[in-house]
Design a protein around this motif. Structure first.
Motif, PDB file in Angstrom:
ATOM      1  N   LYS A 363       0.826  -1.196   0.000  1.00  0.00           N
ATOM      2  CA  LYS A 363       0.000   0.000   0.000  1.00  0.00           C
ATOM      3  C   LYS A 363       0.866   1.253   0.000  1.00  0.00           C
ATOM      4  O   LYS A 363       0.559   2.240  -0.692  1.00  0.00           O
ATOM      5  CB  LYS A 363      -0.938  -0.008   1.213  1.00  0.00           C
ATOM      6  CG  LYS A 363      -2.007  -1.100   1.124  1.00  0.00           C
ATOM      7  CD  LYS A 363      -2.916  -1.099   2.342  1.00  0.00           C
ATOM      8  CE  LYS A 363      -3.986  -2.181   2.242  1.00  0.00           C
ATOM      9  NZ  LYS A 363      -4.870  -2.202   3.430  1.00  0.00           N
ATOM     10  N   GLU A 364       1.983   1.212   0.760  1.00  0.00           N
ATOM     11  CA  GLU A 364       2.903   2.350   0.789  1.00  0.00           C
ATOM     12  C   GLU A 364       3.531   2.550  -0.600  1.00  0.00           C
ATOM     13  O   GLU A 364       3.695   3.678  -1.059  1.00  0.00           O
ATOM     14  CB  GLU A 364       3.991   2.109   1.837  1.00  0.00           C
ATOM     15  CG  GLU A 364       3.529   2.258   3.273  1.00  0.00           C
ATOM     16  CD  GLU A 364       3.204   3.715   3.610  1.00  0.00           C
ATOM     17  OE1 GLU A 364       3.883   4.610   3.063  1.00  0.00           O
ATOM     18  OE2 GLU A 364       2.264   3.942   4.377  1.00  0.00           O
ATOM     19  N   LYS A 365       3.869   1.439  -1.257  1.00  0.00           N
ATOM     20  CA  LYS A 365       4.477   1.521  -2.590  1.00  0.00           C
ATOM     21  C   LYS A 365       3.499   2.110  -3.602  1.00  0.00           C
ATOM     22  O   LYS A 365       3.877   2.951  -4.431  1.00  0.00           O
ATOM     23  CB  LYS A 365       4.915   0.124  -3.042  1.00  0.00           C
ATOM     24  CG  LYS A 365       5.550   0.096  -4.421  1.00  0.00           C
ATOM     25  CD  LYS A 365       5.899  -1.320  -4.824  1.00  0.00           C
ATOM     26  CE  LYS A 365       6.488  -1.327  -6.232  1.00  0.00           C
ATOM     27  NZ  LYS A 365       6.770  -2.700  -6.715  1.00  0.00           N
ATOM     28  N   ALA A 370       2.119   6.430  -7.147  1.00  0.00           N
ATOM     29  CA  ALA A 370       1.159   7.436  -7.612  1.00  0.00           C
ATOM     30  C   ALA A 370       1.759   8.837  -7.494  1.00  0.00           C
ATOM     31  O   ALA A 370       1.629   9.683  -8.390  1.00  0.00           O
ATOM     32  CB  ALA A 370      -0.142   7.336  -6.806  1.00  0.00           C
ATOM     33  N   GLU A 371       2.455   9.075  -6.366  1.00  0.00           N
ATOM     34  CA  GLU A 371       3.111  10.377  -6.166  1.00  0.00           C
ATOM     35  C   GLU A 371       4.200  10.591  -7.207  1.00  0.00           C
ATOM     36  O   GLU A 371       4.354  11.677  -7.770  1.00  0.00           O
ATOM     37  CB  GLU A 371       3.688  10.420  -4.753  1.00  0.00           C
ATOM     38  CG  GLU A 371       4.278  11.776  -4.356  1.00  0.00           C
ATOM     39  CD  GLU A 371       3.211  12.842  -4.201  1.00  0.00           C
ATOM     40  OE1 GLU A 371       3.557  14.026  -4.367  1.00  0.00           O
ATOM     41  OE2 GLU A 371       2.035  12.491  -3.932  1.00  0.00           O
ATOM     42  N   LEU A 372       4.979   9.512  -7.489  1.00  0.00           N
ATOM     43  CA  LEU A 372       6.074   9.603  -8.464  1.00  0.00           C
ATOM     44  C   LEU A 372       5.525   9.843  -9.874  1.00  0.00           C
ATOM     45  O   LEU A 372       6.094  10.630 -10.637  1.00  0.00           O
ATOM     46  CB  LEU A 372       6.895   8.306  -8.454  1.00  0.00           C
ATOM     47  CG  LEU A 372       8.089   8.245  -9.390  1.00  0.00           C
ATOM     48  CD1 LEU A 372       9.104   9.341  -9.039  1.00  0.00           C
ATOM     49  CD2 LEU A 372       8.783   6.881  -9.331  1.00  0.00           C
ATOM     50  N   ALA A 373       4.435   9.167 -10.224  1.00  0.00           N
ATOM     51  CA  ALA A 373       3.839   9.365 -11.538  1.00  0.00           C
ATOM     52  C   ALA A 373       3.379  10.811 -11.720  1.00  0.00           C
ATOM     53  O   ALA A 373       3.524  11.402 -12.789  1.00  0.00           O
ATOM     54  CB  ALA A 373       2.659   8.409 -11.722  1.00  0.00           C
ATOM     55  N   LEU A 375       4.657  13.445 -10.183  1.00  0.00           N
ATOM     56  CA  LEU A 375       5.852  14.291 -10.350  1.00  0.00           C
ATOM     57  C   LEU A 375       6.451  14.113 -11.743  1.00  0.00           C
ATOM     58  O   LEU A 375       6.929  15.078 -12.337  1.00  0.00           O
ATOM     59  CB  LEU A 375       6.886  13.926  -9.280  1.00  0.00           C
ATOM     60  CG  LEU A 375       6.492  14.264  -7.826  1.00  0.00           C
ATOM     61  CD1 LEU A 375       7.542  13.703  -6.862  1.00  0.00           C
ATOM     62  CD2 LEU A 375       6.385  15.782  -7.640  1.00  0.00           C
ATOM     63  N   LYS A 376       6.464  12.863 -12.251  1.00  0.00           N
ATOM     64  CA  LYS A 376       7.030  12.591 -13.571  1.00  0.00           C
ATOM     65  C   LYS A 376       6.247  13.313 -14.662  1.00  0.00           C
ATOM     66  O   LYS A 376       6.826  13.880 -15.594  1.00  0.00           O
ATOM     67  CB  LYS A 376       7.020  11.082 -13.827  1.00  0.00           C
ATOM     68  CG  LYS A 376       7.677  10.668 -15.131  1.00  0.00           C
ATOM     69  CD  LYS A 376       7.685   9.161 -15.273  1.00  0.00           C
ATOM     70  CE  LYS A 376       8.333   8.765 -16.595  1.00  0.00           C
ATOM     71  NZ  LYS A 376       8.322   7.290 -16.782  1.00  0.00           N
ATOM     72  N   ALA A 377       4.927  13.292 -14.518  1.00  0.00           N
ATOM     73  CA  ALA A 377       4.094  13.986 -15.509  1.00  0.00           C
ATOM     74  C   ALA A 377       4.379  15.472 -15.503  1.00  0.00           C
ATOM     75  O   ALA A 377       4.491  16.111 -16.548  1.00  0.00           O
ATOM     76  CB  ALA A 377       2.615  13.711 -15.219  1.00  0.00           C
ATOM     77  N   GLU A 378       4.518  16.011 -14.303  1.00  0.00           N
ATOM     78  CA  GLU A 378       4.821  17.443 -14.210  1.00  0.00           C
ATOM     79  C   GLU A 378       6.184  17.749 -14.815  1.00  0.00           C
ATOM     80  O   GLU A 378       6.362  18.768 -15.490  1.00  0.00           O
ATOM     81  CB  GLU A 378       4.785  17.877 -12.745  1.00  0.00           C
ATOM     82  CG  GLU A 378       3.382  17.798 -12.115  1.00  0.00           C
ATOM     83  CD  GLU A 378       3.409  18.104 -10.627  1.00  0.00           C
ATOM     84  OE1 GLU A 378       4.528  18.219 -10.073  1.00  0.00           O
ATOM     85  OE2 GLU A 378       2.324  18.194 -10.005  1.00  0.00           O
ATOM     86  N   LYS A 379       7.176  16.828 -14.586  1.00  0.00           N
ATOM     87  CA  LYS A 379       8.523  17.041 -15.124  1.00  0.00           C
ATOM     88  C   LYS A 379       8.521  16.970 -16.648  1.00  0.00           C
ATOM     89  O   LYS A 379       9.200  17.758 -17.312  1.00  0.00           O
ATOM     90  CB  LYS A 379       9.468  15.968 -14.553  1.00  0.00           C
ATOM     91  CG  LYS A 379      10.915  16.144 -14.955  1.00  0.00           C
ATOM     92  CD  LYS A 379      11.516  17.422 -14.368  1.00  0.00           C
ATOM     93  CE  LYS A 379      12.990  17.533 -14.689  1.00  0.00           C
ATOM     94  NZ  LYS A 379      13.576  18.804 -14.186  1.00  0.00           N
TER      95      LYS A 379
END
Length: 620
Positions: A363-365, A370-373, A375-379
């Protein structure tokens, strides 16, 4: 010996006529003596003064032979040396087995190279099985009044006429003398008998044991003047027992005597498969009525029975220890099963706890992914914005720097630059042919040529790479060479060869101009093409942190052999490798590389490909 006179008794002119050779042979040789009368054949074998056996048998098959004596001698290495020393001639040059009839010698029996007794013919039938003329010598004496059965041929050197008597003589020589001597020498003295008849059993281990006895026998008995080595060798003793046994079991043969030292097995350790030899000894004792041998057999059998009892006790002990070990292993296995079950329960509980922990981590992963995705989209949005800005700046730069006729302008630059290069080359060639000492002028014009090539190269690269590639910058050499090879056919207008690049690894950067580096590589490739190269291979490798190597090889005709002794001469000013050349291409390449802090060497011909090989080395 050389330079000294050698006195031999038989050289005397006056004195008693005697056969001195027999005195020597009786002492130093292995011999068999066979005496044949009309009703009896007596055979003795004596080995270096030791009686081996004496037998008698009825003469039933050779009744035409009434007074015949056969004496054959086998000479070991010691006997041959002694013969040569005392007789003044080597055994092989003396002769073999001579035939005498009524005291007169019959030719050609015994002559060097003669094989009337068929000795060498038999020896060729099997290696280390039969004796040849080089191994034995001796004599056969026939006393007879039967001129018809033992008649010489008319030529006096052709032997005997082949009558029934002649064939009986040849057969008794072979059967009663030669074969029996061979059986003793080959089997007992050479060790071929116990090796071939497998007295020590089957398998590789038995072969090794037999070979050890045989090698020991060969080393000890080769130069011996007595039979001690043979009598102490178990293999020879076992083979001798077989000889005596075969004689004892023949009802037509009477064993008068035999050497008891050969049948003494009391001190020998006989394995189970060798007990048959005890039975063989028993057979010999019964046939010869040898009471002493019977007592020895009883002693050997007693020792063997004791050995068997010890062996059985040892086997029972081993079985008991093995049973004890199996019980211990069974107990240890049961304890292992109990421990494994306990560990299995513990692993089950641990897996249960781990599964719960993994669920939490999952669940933590998912939350982190989701948080990383996000940030990646924003980048990615930011990167696309930056790329759009960069492209807009490039477009603006090109718009200001180049008119709408850029492609046509570039085409004219290429043509004009190509004409300049061609004109400069013609001037240089003309100056060289007129032998005008214009070295400085030539250097100036050559540098003019180089810069014209640079201009041409820049114009070529504009249409295929970024403009920044022609500027002085920090260049990754391996990456540059990879890009150069990739775009070579696009940016050259000359006859193209097949260019390949092999990167053996390592990163090395230099501050230089890509255009100048490209011109240097162009020059070396052009040279290869001028010498009919269809393939050029560029290999780059980082030697160490401060050294980088670029090797350029081709499959052309290579550099002239006149540079094989002085390879640096090819880079000299106005030095050319072909007719009509200016001698400036490699000179300028070397000068430019030295300006970059690098050096170039001509390595030689036929090393990588069949043509020339050059190496450029950059150092920090």
């Amino acid at each position: 010996t050389y330079g000294k006179s050698l006195y031999i008794e038989r050289y005397r002119i006056n004195g008693i006529v005697k056969n001195s050779i027999l005195e020597i042979l009786n002492i130093k040789t292995t011999q068999i003596n066979v005496e044949i009368t009309n009703d009896l054949i007596s055979t003795k074998i004596i080995d270096r003064e030791s009686p081996i056996y004496h037998i008698r048998e009825k003469n039933e098959d050779f009744r035409l032979l009434d007074n015949v004596k056969i004496d054959l001698y086998y000479l070991n290495q010691s006997a041959k040396v002694n013969f040569t020393r005392k007789m003044g001639v080597r055994v092989v040059n003396f002769g073999s087995v001579f035939l005498f009839k009524n005291g007169f010698r019959v030719q050609p029996f015994g002559e060097v190279g003669d094989d009337s007794w068929s000795l060498d013919y038999r020896a060729q039938q099997g290696y280390n099985r039969f004796l040849g003329t080089r191994d034995i010598l001796g004599k056969v004496e026939v006393i007879t009044d039967d001129v018809e059965q033992f008649k010489e041929v008319s030529s006096r050197d052709g032997g005997l006429v082949e009558t029934i008597g002649y064939h009986q003589l040849m057969n008794i020589f072979k059967e009663k003398a030669l074969i029996r001597l061979e059986r003793y020498v080959v089997g007992v003295l050479w060790g071929e008998g116990f090796k071939r008849r497998k007295y020590f059993g089957e398998g590789e281990k038995a072969k090794e044991i037999a070979e050890e006895y045989r090698e020991h026998l060969k080393q000890e008995d080769k130069f011996a003047e007595n039979t001690l080595a043979v009598q102490s060798n178990l293999g020879s003793k076992l083979d001798f027992i077989q000889i005596v046994k075969s004689l004892a079991t023949n009802k037509n043969i009477e064993i008068v005597d035999y050497n008891r030292n050969f049948v003494n097995l009391i001190n020998e350790k006989l394995e189970e498969h060798q007990t048959k030899f005890i039975q063989d000894l028993a057979t010999i004792a019964d046939r010869t009525n040898d009471k002493e041998l019977k007592k020895k057999i009883e002693t050997v059998e007693k020792g063997y029975r004791e050995l068997q009892l010890e062996k059985e006790a040892a086997e029972r002990k081993i079985e008991a220890e093995q049973l004890k070990r199996l019980e211990a292993e069974k107990k240890a296995r049961q304890e292992e099963i109990i421990r494994e079950k306990a560990e299995e329960r513990e692993r089950f509980e641990a897996e249960k706890r781990r599964a719960a922990e993994l669920e939490v981590l999952k669940k933590e992963k998912e939350r982190a992914e989701a948080e990383l995705a996000k940030l990646k989209a924003e980048k990615e949005v930011e990167v696309k914005v930056e790329e759009l800005k960069t492209e807009q700046l490039k477009t603006e730069f090109y718009r200001k720097q180049v008119s709408k006729d850029t492609d046509a302008l570039i085409h004219h630059i290429k043509n004009d630059t190509s004409t300049i290069i061609s004109s400069v080359e013609n001037i240089l060639v003309s100056l060289g042919k007129n032998k005008i000492d214009k070295d400085e002028l030539i250097k100036d014009l050559s540098y003019l040529k180089f810069h014209a090539e640079k201009c041409f190269k820049a114009a070529s690269m504009i249409t295929h790479v970024d403009l920044a590639e022609s500027d002085t910058q920090l260049i990754n050499l391996a990456a540059f060479l990879q890009g150069y090879v990739k775009n070579y056919r696009k940016i050259t207008s000359k006859k193209a060869a097949r260019i390949s690049h092999i990167d053996l690894g390592g990163t090395f950067k230099v501050l230089s101009s890509k255009t100048e580096l490209a011109i240097i590589i162009d020059n070396l490739i052009d040279n290869a093409i001028k010498w009919n190269a269809s393939q050029v291979q560029i290999t780059s490798q980082l030697i160490n942190q401060s050294r980088f190597s670029i090797k350029i090889s081709d499959d052309g005709e290579g550099v002239s052999q006149k540079y094989s002794d002085d390879k640096n001469k090819i880079f000299n000013f106005k030095e050319t490798n072909r007719e009509g050349g200016s001698g400036l291409g490699l000179y300028l390449v070397k000068q430019k590389l030295e300006d970059m802090g690098a050096e170039i060497k001509y390595i030689g011909n036929g090393l990588d490909l069949k043509g020339a090989l050059f190496e450029i080395t950059f150092e920090r």
